[in-house]
Motif scaffolding. Structure first.
Motif, PDB file in Angstrom:
ATOM      1  N   VAL A 151       0.762  -1.258   0.017  1.00  0.00           N
ATOM      2  CA  VAL A 151      -0.147   0.013  -0.063  1.00  0.00           C
ATOM      3  C   VAL A 151       0.824   1.227   0.079  1.00  0.00           C
ATOM      4  O   VAL A 151       1.799   1.303   0.705  1.00  0.00           O
ATOM      5  CB  VAL A 151      -0.731  -0.027   1.233  1.00  0.00           C
ATOM      6  N   LEU A 152       0.311   2.214  -0.885  1.00  0.00           N
ATOM      7  CA  LEU A 152       1.470   3.549  -1.098  1.00  0.00           C
ATOM      8  C   LEU A 152       0.496   4.326  -0.231  1.00  0.00           C
ATOM      9  O   LEU A 152      -0.866   4.647  -0.563  1.00  0.00           O
ATOM     10  CB  LEU A 152       1.482   3.895  -2.257  1.00  0.00           C
ATOM     11  N   GLU A 153       0.969   5.044   0.798  1.00  0.00           N
ATOM     12  CA  GLU A 153       0.212   6.036   1.456  1.00  0.00           C
ATOM     13  C   GLU A 153       0.963   7.420   1.046  1.00  0.00           C
ATOM     14  O   GLU A 153       2.176   7.747   1.273  1.00  0.00           O
ATOM     15  CB  GLU A 153       0.335   5.742   3.006  1.00  0.00           C
ATOM     16  N   LEU A 154      -0.100   8.363   0.347  1.00  0.00           N
ATOM     17  CA  LEU A 154       0.517   9.673   0.066  1.00  0.00           C
ATOM     18  C   LEU A 154       0.488  10.443   1.305  1.00  0.00           C
ATOM     19  O   LEU A 154      -0.029  10.348   2.368  1.00  0.00           O
ATOM     20  CB  LEU A 154      -0.241   9.990  -1.071  1.00  0.00           C
ATOM     21  N   ALA A 155       1.123  11.953   1.017  1.00  0.00           N
ATOM     22  CA  ALA A 155       1.385  12.757   2.127  1.00  0.00           C
ATOM     23  C   ALA A 155       0.053  13.362   2.690  1.00  0.00           C
ATOM     24  O   ALA A 155      -0.242  13.543   3.680  1.00  0.00           O
ATOM     25  CB  ALA A 155       2.242  14.112   1.537  1.00  0.00           C
ATOM     26  N   ASP A 156      -0.884  13.270   1.832  1.00  0.00           N
ATOM     27  CA  ASP A 156      -2.445  13.795   2.091  1.00  0.00           C
ATOM     28  C   ASP A 156      -3.232  12.765   2.821  1.00  0.00           C
ATOM     29  O   ASP A 156      -4.372  12.892   3.244  1.00  0.00           O
ATOM     30  CB  ASP A 156      -3.294  14.561   0.961  1.00  0.00           C
ATOM     31  N   THR A 169      -0.161   6.117 -14.662  1.00  0.00           N
ATOM     32  CA  THR A 169      -0.129   7.045 -13.401  1.00  0.00           C
ATOM     33  C   THR A 169      -0.728   6.661 -12.374  1.00  0.00           C
ATOM     34  O   THR A 169      -2.112   6.434 -12.419  1.00  0.00           O
ATOM     35  CB  THR A 169      -0.543   8.441 -14.188  1.00  0.00           C
ATOM     36  N   LEU A 170      -0.308   6.697 -11.107  1.00  0.00           N
ATOM     37  CA  LEU A 170      -1.373   6.408 -10.099  1.00  0.00           C
ATOM     38  C   LEU A 170      -1.556   7.617  -9.307  1.00  0.00           C
ATOM     39  O   LEU A 170      -2.578   7.774  -8.730  1.00  0.00           O
ATOM     40  CB  LEU A 170      -0.131   5.540  -9.067  1.00  0.00           C
ATOM     41  N   ALA A 171      -0.675   8.772  -9.358  1.00  0.00           N
ATOM     42  CA  ALA A 171      -1.203   9.994  -8.635  1.00  0.00           C
ATOM     43  C   ALA A 171      -0.102  11.180  -9.102  1.00  0.00           C
ATOM     44  O   ALA A 171       0.977  10.939  -9.636  1.00  0.00           O
ATOM     45  CB  ALA A 171      -1.026   9.697  -7.031  1.00  0.00           C
ATOM     46  N   MET A 172      -0.492  12.191  -9.049  1.00  0.00           N
ATOM     47  CA  MET A 172       0.267  13.513  -9.116  1.00  0.00           C
ATOM     48  C   MET A 172       0.568  14.174  -7.836  1.00  0.00           C
ATOM     49  O   MET A 172      -0.341  14.200  -6.876  1.00  0.00           O
ATOM     50  CB  MET A 172      -0.419  14.482 -10.043  1.00  0.00           C
ATOM     51  N   TRP A 201       6.061  13.643   2.174  1.00  0.00           N
ATOM     52  CA  TRP A 201       6.569  12.232   2.397  1.00  0.00           C
ATOM     53  C   TRP A 201       5.513  11.143   2.252  1.00  0.00           C
ATOM     54  O   TRP A 201       4.443  11.473   2.447  1.00  0.00           O
ATOM     55  CB  TRP A 201       6.955  12.211   4.018  1.00  0.00           C
ATOM     56  N   ASN A 202       6.131  10.319   1.608  1.00  0.00           N
ATOM     57  CA  ASN A 202       5.234   8.924   1.179  1.00  0.00           C
ATOM     58  C   ASN A 202       5.621   7.929   1.741  1.00  0.00           C
ATOM     59  O   ASN A 202       6.668   8.099   2.260  1.00  0.00           O
ATOM     60  CB  ASN A 202       5.109   8.968  -0.197  1.00  0.00           C
ATOM     61  N   ARG A 203       4.714   7.016   2.087  1.00  0.00           N
ATOM     62  CA  ARG A 203       5.042   5.546   2.803  1.00  0.00           C
ATOM     63  C   ARG A 203       4.529   4.327   1.918  1.00  0.00           C
ATOM     64  O   ARG A 203       3.460   4.328   1.567  1.00  0.00           O
ATOM     65  CB  ARG A 203       4.655   5.396   4.077  1.00  0.00           C
ATOM     66  N   VAL A 204       5.369   3.401   1.598  1.00  0.00           N
ATOM     67  CA  VAL A 204       5.131   2.275   0.976  1.00  0.00           C
ATOM     68  C   VAL A 204       5.191   1.202   2.293  1.00  0.00           C
ATOM     69  O   VAL A 204       6.291   0.936   2.732  1.00  0.00           O
ATOM     70  CB  VAL A 204       6.161   1.922  -0.054  1.00  0.00           C
TER      71      VAL A 204
END
Length: 413
Positions: A151-156, A169-172, A201-204
């Protein structure tokens, strides 16, 4: 006991093959007791010269390693053909079909017990069931191996399931585009957002039973093992490239002498550990349920620190940290440290507890113990096998037995 075969006692021959292979295994490990030595010597005296020579050849590591290379490609015939080319099957092939079956069973059992392959199960399961409690009764459940799940957790706070997401493309994030390639690797295709006022920052994160590969904004590659997470910025700013790791990962770092790469390693209930690099390949293991945290250097140069001490590693070395103690450096078993990345479960000089912690994470099961198993295993087993097959390979040593019920595996001597 004379083990020469006839069509009526194939079952006995296979049982004998397993028993003799177990003695060979313990002989190679240096753990064979006096009774075992006597039994093995007695068996050898009863065999023709060709078989005694084969036993000697089976103890040579080039033979074992060559067989294992073939086994790791999951081709039992290729592996055994390679063994036979080295130990003279062509001569034995003239002895008759049943005798060849027995000889192949001995070699398969020897290779599995010496090198941790699945061959013994493949051979013996076709002909017999485990003595005592039936396999069906002991293996009420099974589990498939893990796979590419994360799971990729985006900064938002947005979450993207990487295993279910399609390619593209997954996200911008600002001017930075996150892309999933056809091979499943997630990458950041732009060094954008360098001038953003706030660092994002993102988290995988991988679950138990998951693994994943990601390319960081600087082009560095990271392979995450099961039950692990990597936190990293959308773009690396300033004079260093900092990421945060929990669990286990293999790193292939893009060289950038002006901006050293730093991994801040975290594990529940344990003190800090940091790995500083320029351009290199290394493995970090820092699970909360493991007594040791390790950094293993494959190539390049790294500096490992834990606040109170620091060590610089050369290729082939491993930094070891137990709790908050001082770092120690030892020669590394690179193959064992990186086995997971190569699709293998390492058994090298491992206790059953060490092995089963790997099994827990990869098969998403819980393990409980009834009694003690005081043996050190060796070899490697493919992680692509079903849970039941992994356990049956371990059982083939005669040292350990298992019961599986739901998501719980019980370990018994």
């Amino acid at each position: 006991m004379n083990t020469r075969s006839n069509p009526g006692n194939e079952h006995t021959d296979l049982e004998t093959a397993t028993r003799i292979a177990g003695l060979m295994h313990r002989k190679l490990q240096g753990t064979l007791d006096a009774d075992g030595e006597t039994a093995l010597e007695s068996w050898l005296r009863m065999q023709p010269e060709s078989q005694r020579s084969a036993y000697t050849e089976m103890q040579e590591m080039p033979v074992i390693e060559s067989a294992m290379q073939a086994f790791h490609r999951y081709d039992e015939s290729a592996a055994l053909d390679d063994v036979w080319l080295r130990i003279g099957e062509k001569e034995w092939q003239q002895k008759g079909k049943v005798r060849r079956l027995w000889l192949r069973a001995v070699a398969a059992a020897a290779v599995v017990l010496v090198a941790g392959s699945a061959a013994l199960y493949i051979f013996s399961h076709k002909h017999r069931q485990t003595p005592g409690t039936s396999v069906a009764a002991r293996y009420k459940s099974d589990a498939l191996p893990g796979g590419n799940r994360a799971v990729l957790e985006l900064a938002d706070g947005s979450l993207i399931g990487l295993d279910s997401a399609g390619s593209g493309t997954l996200a911008m994030q600002g001017n930075s585009r996150i892309v999933k390639a056809e091979d499943g690797v997630v990458a950041y295709d732009d060094h954008a957002a360098q001038d953003a006022a706030v660092q994002s920052w993102n988290r995988v994160s991988t679950p138990r039973g998951g693994q994943y590969q990601i390319a960081l904004p600087d082009g560095s590659k990271v392979w995450l093992n099961a039950a692990s997470s990597l936190r990293f910025p959308v773009a690396f700013k300033g004079g260093e490239r900092l990421v945060e790791l929990s669990g286990e990962a293999y790193f292939d770092i893009a060289a950038d002498a002006a901006r050293p790469f730093r991994v801040a390693v975290t594990a529940p209930g344990k003190g800090p550990m940091t790995v500083d690099v320029l351009g290199t390949q290394f493995n970090i293991q820092a699970y909360g349920d493991e007594p040791l945290r390790t950094a293993t250097l494959v190539s390049g140069k790294v500096r490992v620190s834990n606040g109170g001490s620091a060590e610089v590693l050369a290729p082939g070395q491993q930094a070891v940290l137990k709790g908050s103690h001082r770092l120690t450096v030892q020669e590394a078993d690179i193959d064992a440290a990186t086995a997971w990345k190569n699709g293998l479960i390492s058994l090298e000089n491992a206790s059953i507890e060490e092995i089963m912690r790997q099994v827990e994470r990869w098969y998403d099961v819980d393990v409980v113990y009834e009694g003690e198993v005081n043996q050190q295993f060796l070899g490697k087993i493919p992680r692509s096998m079903k849970l039941s097959d992994i356990l049956k390979v371990l059982e083939s040593t005669g040292w350990v037995h298992f019961e599986v019920n739901g998501r719980t595996v019980t370990v018994k001597p």
